[in-house]
Design a protein around this motif. Structure first.
Motif, PDB file in Angstrom:
ATOM      1  N   PRO A 120       0.809  -1.226   0.000  1.00  0.00           N
ATOM      2  CA  PRO A 120       0.000   0.000   0.000  1.00  0.00           C
ATOM      3  C   PRO A 120       0.843   1.278   0.000  1.00  0.00           C
ATOM      4  CG  PRO A 120      -0.830  -1.541   1.630  1.00  0.00           C
ATOM      5  CD  PRO A 120       0.439  -2.124   1.104  1.00  0.00           C
ATOM      6  N   PRO A 140      -0.601  10.122   2.829  1.00  0.00           N
ATOM      7  CA  PRO A 140      -1.822  10.680   3.420  1.00  0.00           C
ATOM      8  C   PRO A 140      -3.051   9.801   3.206  1.00  0.00           C
ATOM      9  CG  PRO A 140      -0.566  12.399   2.336  1.00  0.00           C
ATOM     10  CD  PRO A 140       0.118  11.111   2.007  1.00  0.00           C
ATOM     11  N   LEU A 141      -3.072   9.037   2.115  1.00  0.00           N
ATOM     12  CA  LEU A 141      -4.238   8.188   1.852  1.00  0.00           C
ATOM     13  C   LEU A 141      -4.355   7.024   2.832  1.00  0.00           C
ATOM     14  CD1 LEU A 141      -4.577   7.963  -2.040  1.00  0.00           C
ATOM     15  CD2 LEU A 141      -6.150   8.993  -0.413  1.00  0.00           C
ATOM     16  N   PHE A 142      -3.376   6.868   3.712  1.00  0.00           N
ATOM     17  CA  PHE A 142      -3.479   5.796   4.704  1.00  0.00           C
ATOM     18  C   PHE A 142      -4.596   6.041   5.706  1.00  0.00           C
ATOM     19  CE2 PHE A 142       0.263   2.719   4.859  1.00  0.00           C
ATOM     20  CZ  PHE A 142       0.308   2.650   3.486  1.00  0.00           C
ATOM     21  N   THR A 143      -5.243   7.210   5.609  1.00  0.00           N
ATOM     22  CA  THR A 143      -6.444   7.402   6.437  1.00  0.00           C
ATOM     23  C   THR A 143      -7.504   6.369   6.074  1.00  0.00           C
ATOM     24  OG1 THR A 143      -7.378   8.979   4.866  1.00  0.00           O
ATOM     25  CG2 THR A 143      -6.104   9.896   6.696  1.00  0.00           C
ATOM     26  N   LYS A 144      -7.433   5.874   4.829  1.00  0.00           N
ATOM     27  CA  LYS A 144      -8.401   4.840   4.409  1.00  0.00           C
ATOM     28  C   LYS A 144      -8.244   3.583   5.264  1.00  0.00           C
ATOM     29  CE  LYS A 144      -9.580   7.655   1.312  1.00  0.00           C
ATOM     30  NZ  LYS A 144     -10.708   8.489   1.684  1.00  0.00           N
ATOM     31  N   LEU A 145      -7.010   3.311   5.678  1.00  0.00           N
ATOM     32  CA  LEU A 145      -6.744   2.098   6.447  1.00  0.00           C
ATOM     33  C   LEU A 145      -6.887   2.332   7.946  1.00  0.00           C
ATOM     34  CD1 LEU A 145      -3.516   0.907   4.583  1.00  0.00           C
ATOM     35  CD2 LEU A 145      -5.878   0.491   3.982  1.00  0.00           C
ATOM     36  N   GLN A 165      -8.183   5.304   9.644  1.00  0.00           N
ATOM     37  CA  GLN A 165      -9.231   6.161  10.192  1.00  0.00           C
ATOM     38  C   GLN A 165     -10.598   5.868   9.591  1.00  0.00           C
ATOM     39  OE1 GLN A 165      -8.233  10.319   9.615  1.00  0.00           O
ATOM     40  NE2 GLN A 165     -10.260  11.019  10.213  1.00  0.00           N
ATOM     41  N   GLU A 166     -10.629   5.592   8.305  1.00  0.00           N
ATOM     42  CA  GLU A 166     -11.918   5.425   7.630  1.00  0.00           C
ATOM     43  C   GLU A 166     -12.350   3.960   7.539  1.00  0.00           C
ATOM     44  OE1 GLU A 166     -12.327   8.420   4.205  1.00  0.00           O
ATOM     45  OE2 GLU A 166     -10.187   8.239   4.526  1.00  0.00           O
ATOM     46  N   SER A 167     -11.509   3.073   8.016  1.00  0.00           N
ATOM     47  CA  SER A 167     -11.911   1.675   8.104  1.00  0.00           C
ATOM     48  C   SER A 167     -11.188   1.091   9.312  1.00  0.00           C
ATOM     49  CB  SER A 167     -11.554   0.909   6.833  1.00  0.00           C
ATOM     50  OG  SER A 167     -10.175   0.624   6.807  1.00  0.00           O
ATOM     51  N   ARG A 168     -11.443  -0.176   9.554  1.00  0.00           N
ATOM     52  CA  ARG A 168     -10.824  -0.787  10.729  1.00  0.00           C
ATOM     53  C   ARG A 168      -9.775  -1.813  10.335  1.00  0.00           C
ATOM     54  NH1 ARG A 168     -14.537  -1.492  15.194  1.00  0.00           N
ATOM     55  NH2 ARG A 168     -14.190  -3.722  15.037  1.00  0.00           N
ATOM     56  N   ILE A 169      -9.342  -1.761   9.092  1.00  0.00           N
ATOM     57  CA  ILE A 169      -8.447  -2.805   8.626  1.00  0.00           C
ATOM     58  C   ILE A 169      -7.020  -2.596   9.149  1.00  0.00           C
ATOM     59  CG2 ILE A 169      -7.744  -1.767   6.421  1.00  0.00           C
ATOM     60  CD1 ILE A 169      -8.696  -5.416   7.026  1.00  0.00           C
ATOM     61  N   GLY A 170      -6.621  -1.336   9.326  1.00  0.00           N
ATOM     62  CA  GLY A 170      -5.263  -1.063   9.801  1.00  0.00           C
ATOM     63  C   GLY A 170      -4.233  -1.371   8.737  1.00  0.00           C
ATOM     64  N   ALA A 228      -0.578  -2.896   7.198  1.00  0.00           N
ATOM     65  CA  ALA A 228       0.268  -4.074   7.357  1.00  0.00           C
ATOM     66  C   ALA A 228       1.592  -3.654   7.959  1.00  0.00           C
ATOM     67  CB  ALA A 228       0.490  -4.732   6.024  1.00  0.00           C
ATOM     68  N   ILE A 237      -6.025   1.730  -1.146  1.00  0.00           N
ATOM     69  CA  ILE A 237      -5.193   2.898  -1.460  1.00  0.00           C
ATOM     70  C   ILE A 237      -5.185   3.141  -2.974  1.00  0.00           C
ATOM     71  CG2 ILE A 237      -2.882   3.897  -1.284  1.00  0.00           C
ATOM     72  CD1 ILE A 237      -4.276   3.551   1.401  1.00  0.00           C
ATOM     73  N   THR A 295     -14.759   9.542  10.279  1.00  0.00           N
ATOM     74  CA  THR A 295     -14.675   8.289  11.023  1.00  0.00           C
ATOM     75  C   THR A 295     -14.926   7.121  10.065  1.00  0.00           C
ATOM     76  OG1 THR A 295     -17.025   8.221  11.490  1.00  0.00           O
ATOM     77  CG2 THR A 295     -15.651   9.412  13.062  1.00  0.00           C
ATOM     78  N   GLU A 296     -14.977   5.955  10.650  1.00  0.00           N
ATOM     79  CA  GLU A 296     -15.278   4.767   9.843  1.00  0.00           C
ATOM     80  C   GLU A 296     -16.645   4.900   9.173  1.00  0.00           C
ATOM     81  OE1 GLU A 296     -15.991   0.025  10.464  1.00  0.00           O
ATOM     82  OE2 GLU A 296     -15.742   1.332  12.184  1.00  0.00           O
TER      83      GLU A 296
END
Lengths: 559, 256
Positions: A93, A545-550, A552-557, A559, B25, B41-42
């Protein structure tokens, strides 16, 4: 003939009835829609000619091949290179968000002195004076490059130390290096020769080692995972066998695998059910050759017992004879430099940070790499004498750079010519270049250029890299995979070193698949200052910056 | 003259998904989805491709987990979002089978979000915003969406358009399938996602969709999703069948 009221009404009604049959209302709707989507504050994508350029990701040591999609001079996306001999067409990612890294909010473009902007000349003068007066060390978070060899030369010439960081990923190899007296950089994991990877907390399916290599073996079923970990991590979730041993009890599973204790005792000590343990043992032994790796952070005795499981397995190898010479070449920019380097004791060639006595350095330079590094500030600060300084060479004010005495801005991803040497886990030596695809901001200087200025060195980075490519050409070994046409040809087909350099600059990877290896025997080193526990160093100072998808915006976290 | 009708879809091998998030991503980068503002948030973020972590809910020692990438299922029958949209902002493209969301027509009522049984639609609570200079990295093939509209996965329609342009420039009426690969498919480091034309019975994706281990999410709803999943694990297939909602399920599990 005059215009009557009837004519006027007929024309009006007729026109109204005909309007829907004309493009007018649809044009109006379309324009309104476009207008409503184009507020001045909505960012507009760049315009320009589209092109694809090739390179290598140098965010981590894996050195994966990338294709960069460009619009004009801007990078708008990253994609993998199929059939790449090192990355096997995989990217993590980080790489997919890498093109946004040069614009990260933590980016710095001016030197910082104790957190305040300062001119480069002032900073150079002050650091140079302190480096001359005391002991200096260069910590290289990305060893194995031609630039690393230049650091070694500089350190040797000026009485400094060249250091490499202790990364938890390489813990098991570090123990083999210590026990065998070999350089860590010469060792690799023969994953293709094993059927099971027994992981003691190593994130083996989470961008570990060269991810493409591990994934290719895993998805083909050639390599199965047995994960020993108290938590149900991503790797544990996908492992064929997960052994949820109580934290601190891993040594008993190592003992079980070594045959030192029985299943009943291991089950009692670790809290893992005996039927599960028995199944895992059968699984491992029935499949054939296996390799044990540690995720780091265990007490020394545990680390040694995990490393010891591989003794005599042949799964940990050293690039020997001609290939070792190749690896050595990776550190020597030219033939004459080889003679000078050979005068440097081996201990200083690959000296690790954990081997350096506390409070022994006056000026510590750190080449963090493109993600701001992963070493903790505490582990660095303890090596520096009272009154000493930490000079952080990083594109970002984050991680160690946020706490260092001096921060020197360096080029970010794709902003300077960079190198991808052999990944730490690889068996076959490889090398690739990452050409500069963007212009660095004014004020950014490469780490080697800066250290040259401070210490009086005179080898610019590109010259060091060209010399390295020249040595590859002269050795006439291996083959070169070019990304654009996905073709492979031997090095001997290139006419000259500049010809080879040109191929590297437009996307190519050299690999020596025929390099010979020798199995390394393990001999534990007794506890002492040379054998310290390595503090976990996971994560990086910054991420796209797009790591907010992992996060903040989801719970996947991540790797 | 209308071209050949396609039915683009994908098969996701759940047992091969490592949950790395590369697809998320790559999707965001390709489709100009902005990084989240601090308040997001989520529930309020935008992840047209979202990887969920699901488990068999056994006790820890026997617990198994898998990662389930969830995106717009591109429903092929009684598409719920299409039927509820008062603005006709959602349409099923006859030629590709892709469910298109047209933000220009969307008034932001979010009926479609309520109607979507897969929670695959996202509302733009904020205007898209990137750190200074980062607008230079945006994909010119995709317009950033403004605050107040709904968006979702459209199988990287801009890439389909580019493939059509390339084919047209070459004097062809049909695209080369290699030219149309959505970002998530391209990004998956383990090759867990197979994409292609389900209407072409000889295609790899169609063959995989017919595999007995393949399944779709919430098939009882009869929406005929064009996104298939595949797993050897019975509990994963069962979870997909029933949605996994139970009072003690984890929030991520309840999303199904």
């Amino acid at each position: 003939m005059g215009l009557t009221r009837r004519d006027f009404l007929t024309l009006g009604i007729g026109a109204a009835a005909a309007v829907p049959l004309t493009p007018i209302p649809w044009k109006l709707l379309d324009d309104t829609a476009k207008w409503s989507q184009n507020w001045s504050w909505i960012p507009r994508p760049p315009r320009g000619e589209r092109s694809v350029r090739y390179g290598t990701c140098t965010l981590c040591p894996a050195g994966c091949g990338i294709q960069a999609r460009c619009v004009g001079k801007n990078l708008i996306g990253i994609a993998p290179v199929a059939a790449h001999p090192v990355s096997h067409g995989a990217l993590c990612p980080y790489a997919f968000g890498a093109h946004q890294l040069p614009y990260h909010p933590a980016r710095i473009t001016q030197p910082l002195r104790h957190g305040n902007p300062a001119s480069l000349d002032t900073v150079v003068a002050e650091i140079a004076a302190r480096a001359k007066a005391g002991a200096f060390a260069i910590l290289d978070e990305r060893p194995g490059r031609a630039v690393s060899a230049a650091y070694q030369r500089l350190a040797a010439a000026h009485g400094g130390l060249y250091l490499v960081a202790d990364h938890t990923e390489t813990t098991t190899l570090q123990h083999f290096a210590d026990g065998s007296g070999r350089n860590l950089a010469d060792l690799g994991l023969a994953l293709e020769n094993v059927r099971t990877l027994v992981s003691f907390g190593a994130p083996v399916l989470e961008s570990w080692a060269t991810p493409g290599r591990v994934f290719a073996l895993w998805k083909s079923g050639q390599l199965e995972i047995v994960q020993v970990e108290a938590e149900l991590s991503k790797s544990a979730a996908l492992a064929s066998q997960w052994l949820p041993a109580r934290a601190g009890s891993e040594t008993y599973l190592a003992s079980l695998l070594a045959g030192a204790i029985g299943i009943a005792e291991a089950a009692e000590r670790t809290g893992v059910r005996s039927d599960k343990l028995a199944g895992a043992m059968r699984f491992i032994h029935d499949r054939g050759p296996w390799l044990a790796v540690s995720g780091g952070g265990f007490p020394l005795a545990v680390e040694q017992s995990i490393a010891g499981l591989n003794a005599g397995s042949g799964a940990i190898v050293a690039r020997a004879a001609s290939s070792a010479a190749g690896a050595r070449l990776a550190r020597v920019p030219d033939a004459s430099a080889g003679a000078r380097l050979s005068t440097v004791p081996d201990a200083s060639v690959d000296a690790r940070l954990s081997h350096v006595p506390d409070a022994s350095v006056d000026v510590l330079f750190i080449d963090h790499g493109l993600l701001g590094g992963s070493v903790s500030f505490d582990s660095l600060r303890s090596k520096v004498r009272r009154g000493g300084i930490v000079v952080s060479l990083s594109p970002y004010r984050a991680g160690v750079a946020a706490l260092a005495n001096f921060v020197i801005p360096t080029p970010a991803f794709a902003e300077s010519l960079d190198e991808a040497p052999t990944p730490w886990d690889a068996v076959s030596p490889s090398y690739a270049l990452a050409p500069a695809l963007l212009d660095p901001p004014a004020g950014a200087t490469t780490a080697l250029d800066f250290i040259n200025r401070v210490t009086g060195g005179d080898l610019p980075p590109e010259a060091a890299i060209r010399a390295k490519v020249g040595s590859l050409f002269a050795a006439r070994r291996g083959e070169v995979f070019t990304f654009a046409d996905r073709a492979t040809r031997p090095v001997t087909e290139f006419k000259s070193a500049p010809d080879l350099f040109k191929a590297f600059s437009t996307g190519a990877c050299w690999i020596d698949r025929d390099a010979k290896t020798v199995a390394v025997n393990y001999r534990p080193v007794s506890a002492g200052p040379e054998a310290r526990v390595v503090a976990p160093t996971r994560g990086t100072a910054i991420s796209p910056p797009l790591f907010t998808k992992l996060d903040q915006e989801s719970r996947i976290g991540r790797a | 003259m209308p071209g050949k009708t396609h039915k683009y879809g994908m098969v996701i091998d759940v047992d091969r998904c490592t949950g790395c998030g590369a697809c998320m991503i790559a999707c965001a980068a390709e489709n100009n989805v902005a990084p989240a503002p601090p308040r997001a948030t989520e529930r309020t973020g935008i992840t047209p491709m979202r990887v969920e972590r699901v488990s068999n809910r056994a006790a820890l020692a026997d617990r198994q987990e898998r990662f389930l990438p969830v995106l717009c299922m591109q429903c092929g029958h009684e598409t719920p979002c299409v039927s509820v949209c008062p603005q006709q902002a959602v349409e099923v493209d006859r030629e590709s089978g892709i469910v298109f969301q047209m933000p220009q027509r969307c008034l932001g009522c979010r009926y479609c979000m309520t109607a979507c049984p897969y929670h695959a639609r996202y509302f733009n609570w904020w205007d898209p915003s990137w750190p200074a200079g980062m607008e230079n990295t945006l994909n010119p093939g995709v317009a950033p969406r403004m605050r107040g509209v709904v968006e979702k996965c459209n199988f990287c329609h801009a890439r389909l358009q580019s493939a059509h342009d390339k084919a047209a420039a070459a004097g062809k009426t049909e695209i080369d399938s290699a030219d149309y690969v959505p970002a998530c498919v391209e990004a998956c480091p383990t090759g867990a996602i197979t994409f292609g034309d389900l209407a072409d019975a000889s295609s790899e994706v169609a063959r995989e969709a017919r595999d007995p281990r393949s399944f779709r999410l919430l098939p009882k709803l009869g929406t005929e999703p064009k996104v298939y999943y595949r797993s050897d694990l019975a509990w994963v297939r069962e979870l997909a069948e029933h949605g996994g909602a139970s009072p003690d399920s984890e929030p991520s599990e309840r999303r199904l």
